[in-house]
Motif scaffolding. Structure first.
Motif, PDB file in Angstrom:
ATOM      1  N   MET A 175       0.850  -1.181   0.000  1.00  0.00           N
ATOM      2  CA  MET A 175       0.000   0.000   0.000  1.00  0.00           C
ATOM      3  C   MET A 175       0.889   1.236   0.000  1.00  0.00           C
ATOM      4  SD  MET A 175      -3.170   1.111   0.082  1.00  0.00           S
ATOM      5  CE  MET A 175      -4.162  -0.274   0.550  1.00  0.00           C
ATOM      6  N   PRO A 176       0.573   2.223  -0.807  1.00  0.00           N
ATOM      7  CA  PRO A 176       1.414   3.419  -0.850  1.00  0.00           C
ATOM      8  C   PRO A 176       1.363   4.171   0.469  1.00  0.00           C
ATOM      9  CG  PRO A 176      -0.617   3.807  -2.021  1.00  0.00           C
ATOM     10  CD  PRO A 176      -0.602   2.348  -1.647  1.00  0.00           C
ATOM     11  N   LYS A 177       2.433   4.804   0.790  1.00  0.00           N
ATOM     12  CA  LYS A 177       2.498   5.598   2.007  1.00  0.00           C
ATOM     13  C   LYS A 177       2.936   7.004   1.608  1.00  0.00           C
ATOM     14  CE  LYS A 177       2.372   5.635   6.547  1.00  0.00           C
ATOM     15  NZ  LYS A 177       1.168   5.438   7.273  1.00  0.00           N
ATOM     16  N   PRO A 178       2.047   7.988   1.706  1.00  0.00           N
ATOM     17  CA  PRO A 178       2.472   9.347   1.378  1.00  0.00           C
ATOM     18  C   PRO A 178       3.652   9.760   2.239  1.00  0.00           C
ATOM     19  CG  PRO A 178       0.099   9.252   1.682  1.00  0.00           C
ATOM     20  CD  PRO A 178       0.656   7.926   2.116  1.00  0.00           C
ATOM     21  N   GLU A 179       4.550  10.545   1.658  1.00  0.00           N
ATOM     22  CA  GLU A 179       5.741  10.985   2.365  1.00  0.00           C
ATOM     23  C   GLU A 179       5.385  11.857   3.567  1.00  0.00           C
ATOM     24  OE1 GLU A 179       9.595  13.608   1.221  1.00  0.00           O
ATOM     25  OE2 GLU A 179       8.862  12.162  -0.249  1.00  0.00           O
ATOM     26  N   HIS A 180       4.365  12.676   3.448  1.00  0.00           N
ATOM     27  CA  HIS A 180       3.898  13.550   4.532  1.00  0.00           C
ATOM     28  C   HIS A 180       2.390  13.463   4.578  1.00  0.00           C
ATOM     29  CE1 HIS A 180       7.816  15.398   5.103  1.00  0.00           C
ATOM     30  NE2 HIS A 180       7.910  15.443   3.797  1.00  0.00           N
ATOM     31  N   ALA A 203      -1.256  14.790   1.922  1.00  0.00           N
ATOM     32  CA  ALA A 203      -0.449  14.165   0.882  1.00  0.00           C
ATOM     33  C   ALA A 203      -1.165  12.922   0.378  1.00  0.00           C
ATOM     34  CB  ALA A 203       0.918  13.795   1.416  1.00  0.00           C
ATOM     35  N   TRP A 204      -0.814  12.503  -0.823  1.00  0.00           N
ATOM     36  CA  TRP A 204      -1.406  11.295  -1.390  1.00  0.00           C
ATOM     37  C   TRP A 204      -0.355  10.563  -2.204  1.00  0.00           C
ATOM     38  CZ3 TRP A 204      -1.316  11.060  -6.683  1.00  0.00           C
ATOM     39  CH2 TRP A 204      -1.177  12.260  -7.372  1.00  0.00           C
ATOM     40  N   GLY A 205      -0.598   9.279  -2.428  1.00  0.00           N
ATOM     41  CA  GLY A 205       0.316   8.477  -3.220  1.00  0.00           C
ATOM     42  C   GLY A 205      -0.368   7.225  -3.726  1.00  0.00           C
ATOM     43  N   SER A 206       0.179   6.649  -4.796  1.00  0.00           N
ATOM     44  CA  SER A 206      -0.390   5.423  -5.349  1.00  0.00           C
ATOM     45  C   SER A 206       0.718   4.478  -5.767  1.00  0.00           C
ATOM     46  CB  SER A 206      -1.299   5.736  -6.544  1.00  0.00           C
ATOM     47  OG  SER A 206      -0.554   6.267  -7.618  1.00  0.00           O
ATOM     48  N   ASP A 207       0.403   3.203  -5.733  1.00  0.00           N
ATOM     49  CA  ASP A 207       1.269   2.146  -6.250  1.00  0.00           C
ATOM     50  C   ASP A 207       0.473   1.431  -7.332  1.00  0.00           C
ATOM     51  OD1 ASP A 207       3.441   2.549  -4.552  1.00  0.00           O
ATOM     52  OD2 ASP A 207       2.635   1.207  -3.026  1.00  0.00           O
ATOM     53  N   ARG A 208       1.142   1.112  -8.433  1.00  0.00           N
ATOM     54  CA  ARG A 208       0.485   0.410  -9.543  1.00  0.00           C
ATOM     55  C   ARG A 208       1.262  -0.859  -9.863  1.00  0.00           C
ATOM     56  NH1 ARG A 208      -1.519   4.552 -14.043  1.00  0.00           N
ATOM     57  NH2 ARG A 208      -2.429   6.139 -12.710  1.00  0.00           N
ATOM     58  N   THR A 209       0.531  -1.901 -10.158  1.00  0.00           N
ATOM     59  CA  THR A 209       1.122  -3.156 -10.605  1.00  0.00           C
ATOM     60  C   THR A 209       0.616  -3.434 -12.010  1.00  0.00           C
ATOM     61  OG1 THR A 209       1.130  -3.982  -8.332  1.00  0.00           O
ATOM     62  CG2 THR A 209       1.364  -5.617 -10.090  1.00  0.00           C
ATOM     63  N   ASN A 210       1.527  -3.623 -12.947  1.00  0.00           N
ATOM     64  CA  ASN A 210       1.208  -3.917 -14.356  1.00  0.00           C
ATOM     65  C   ASN A 210       0.408  -2.808 -15.032  1.00  0.00           C
ATOM     66  OD1 ASN A 210       2.551  -6.372 -14.178  1.00  0.00           O
ATOM     67  ND2 ASN A 210       0.706  -7.436 -13.508  1.00  0.00           N
ATOM     68  N   LEU A 211       0.569  -1.578 -14.564  1.00  0.00           N
ATOM     69  CA  LEU A 211      -0.109  -0.435 -15.173  1.00  0.00           C
ATOM     70  C   LEU A 211       0.827   0.767 -15.072  1.00  0.00           C
ATOM     71  CD1 LEU A 211      -2.901   0.334 -16.420  1.00  0.00           C
ATOM     72  CD2 LEU A 211      -3.491   1.231 -14.176  1.00  0.00           C
ATOM     73  N   PRO A 212       1.269   1.310 -16.217  1.00  0.00           N
ATOM     74  CA  PRO A 212       2.205   2.436 -16.168  1.00  0.00           C
ATOM     75  C   PRO A 212       1.516   3.723 -15.706  1.00  0.00           C
ATOM     76  CG  PRO A 212       1.553   2.020 -18.429  1.00  0.00           C
ATOM     77  CD  PRO A 212       0.943   0.925 -17.599  1.00  0.00           C
ATOM     78  N   ASP A 213       2.306   4.713 -15.312  1.00  0.00           N
ATOM     79  CA  ASP A 213       1.756   6.004 -14.912  1.00  0.00           C
ATOM     80  C   ASP A 213       1.018   6.662 -16.077  1.00  0.00           C
ATOM     81  OD1 ASP A 213       2.652   5.846 -12.314  1.00  0.00           O
ATOM     82  OD2 ASP A 213       4.525   6.892 -12.738  1.00  0.00           O
TER      83      ASP A 213
END
Length: 85
Positions: free
Chosen positions: A1-6, A44-54
């Motif tokens: 799970m993504p973790k925002p830096e702040h 802050a927000w963040g995302s992680d992707r698997t098998n899907l480019p930005d």
């Protein structure tokens, strides 16, 4: 799970996940995220992707994808004077 830096110690966290066996875009999507903590809070927000480019490509089939998204906010007390210790 993504973790925002702040923020490092958020008062509020919201997370979501999506999976798909196949995903195809007919056009490149326009995506914006707006998250705000007022007054004087931190967000802050963040995302992680698997098998899907930005940047996805139109008419390409992506397989076995997963997207994890998290938004976090540190809130302030609106009744407290920000100049007081």
């Amino acid at each position: 799970m993504p973790k925002p830096e702040h923020p490092t110690d958020p008062d509020v966290e919201i997370s979501a996940s999506a999976t798909a066996r196949e995903l195809r875009f007919h056009a490149r999507p326009e995506v914006t995220v707006h998250a705000e903590a007022e007054p004087g809070g931190e967000c802050a927000w963040g995302s992680d992707r698997t098998n899907l480019p930005d940047q996805v490509e139109p008419n390409v089939t992506y397989r076995d994808i997963r997207i994890d998204f998290r938004v976090a906010a540190a809130l302030t007390d609106p009744t407290q004077d920000p100049s007081s210790p």
